[in-house]
Design a protein around this motif. Sequence first.
Motif, PDB file in Angstrom:
ATOM      1  N   THR A  25       0.833  -1.207   0.000  1.00  0.00           N
ATOM      2  CA  THR A  25       0.000   0.000   0.000  1.00  0.00           C
ATOM      3  C   THR A  25       0.867   1.255   0.000  1.00  0.00           C
ATOM      4  N   VAL A  26       1.868   1.280   0.861  1.00  0.00           N
ATOM      5  CA  VAL A  26       2.778   2.434   0.899  1.00  0.00           C
ATOM      6  C   VAL A  26       3.519   2.560  -0.428  1.00  0.00           C
ATOM      7  N   GLY A  27       3.936   1.437  -0.993  1.00  0.00           N
ATOM      8  CA  GLY A  27       4.613   1.464  -2.297  1.00  0.00           C
ATOM      9  C   GLY A  27       3.727   2.039  -3.389  1.00  0.00           C
ATOM     10  N   LEU A  28       2.462   1.613  -3.437  1.00  0.00           N
ATOM     11  CA  LEU A  28       1.524   2.135  -4.440  1.00  0.00           C
ATOM     12  C   LEU A  28       1.245   3.620  -4.238  1.00  0.00           C
ATOM     13  N   LEU A  29       1.084   4.039  -2.998  1.00  0.00           N
ATOM     14  CA  LEU A  29       0.859   5.456  -2.717  1.00  0.00           C
ATOM     15  C   LEU A  29       2.063   6.302  -3.150  1.00  0.00           C
ATOM     16  N   VAL A  34       4.683  10.061  -7.019  1.00  0.00           N
ATOM     17  CA  VAL A  34       5.815  10.363  -7.905  1.00  0.00           C
ATOM     18  C   VAL A  34       5.328  10.472  -9.351  1.00  0.00           C
ATOM     19  N   ALA A  35       4.393   9.622  -9.742  1.00  0.00           N
ATOM     20  CA  ALA A  35       3.845   9.688 -11.101  1.00  0.00           C
ATOM     21  C   ALA A  35       3.155  11.023 -11.344  1.00  0.00           C
ATOM     22  N   LEU A  36       2.437  11.516 -10.354  1.00  0.00           N
ATOM     23  CA  LEU A  36       1.770  12.810 -10.492  1.00  0.00           C
ATOM     24  C   LEU A  36       2.776  13.955 -10.553  1.00  0.00           C
ATOM     25  N   ALA A  37       3.889  13.817  -9.844  1.00  0.00           N
ATOM     26  CA  ALA A  37       4.875  14.902  -9.780  1.00  0.00           C
ATOM     27  C   ALA A  37       5.824  14.907 -10.971  1.00  0.00           C
ATOM     28  N   GLY A  57      10.931   1.028  -3.804  1.00  0.00           N
ATOM     29  CA  GLY A  57      11.795   1.505  -2.723  1.00  0.00           C
ATOM     30  C   GLY A  57      11.019   1.798  -1.457  1.00  0.00           C
ATOM     31  N   CYS A  58       9.851   2.400  -1.590  1.00  0.00           N
ATOM     32  CA  CYS A  58       9.043   2.711  -0.406  1.00  0.00           C
ATOM     33  C   CYS A  58       8.462   1.443   0.226  1.00  0.00           C
ATOM     34  N   ALA A  59       8.099   0.473  -0.598  1.00  0.00           N
ATOM     35  CA  ALA A  59       7.618  -0.797  -0.046  1.00  0.00           C
ATOM     36  C   ALA A  59       8.740  -1.487   0.733  1.00  0.00           C
ATOM     37  N   VAL A  60       9.945  -1.468   0.180  1.00  0.00           N
ATOM     38  CA  VAL A  60      11.091  -2.054   0.877  1.00  0.00           C
ATOM     39  C   VAL A  60      11.393  -1.263   2.145  1.00  0.00           C
TER      40      VAL A  60
END
Length: 190
Positions: A25-29, A34-37, A57-60
């Motif tokens: 969930t954190v990885g997808l968020l 990042v995709a929006l930015a 990276g965020c999921a890890v």
Amino acid sequence: MAVLSTAIMGALFSPPLVTLAAAPTVGLLAASQVALAHPGFPAQVAARRFVLSAGAGCAVLVLFVAGASELGAVGGVMVMTVLLTGAVVLAAWLADLSDDDRVATSTMQDARVLEDWLGAVPMSALVEQWRLSEVVLSTATDPDERSAATLARELLLDEMTRRDPAGVHRWLQEGADAPPSLHVRDDPAP
């Protein structure tokens, strides 16, 4: 390597809810933010790769924090080190994005100056610049140089069309390989 080892430890020893729900969930968020930015997403391959890397990276990172909590005080130091390093990397990425925006703005300003200049030179100079841009496109290997020559040709063609639409039409009907000077008329004498 220590981060990955700690993340694996977090995946193995943390509750399944962290491994199976929180980390993805954190990885997808993160990936969606990042995709929006990122201005190049989804068109550019590098942008898509960057978004995927940010999400993974965020999921890890979630699993790393879970694993570091098992290490006590040493784990706390590891988490702080990784978070500070991540903040520096994020700041560098944001600076690169703003540099790209400045380059795009600068390019548009250069194009406007070039358009003004093209409006002031004689038709013979436009035809000569067309010929020179053809040489650049046939010999240049640098993508930026080729892109600049293509932009120049677009502006040259627009200006020639503005001055002599019938001549440009005849030229393009015959084939753009022919020199435009055979079809477009010179500017009238003042």
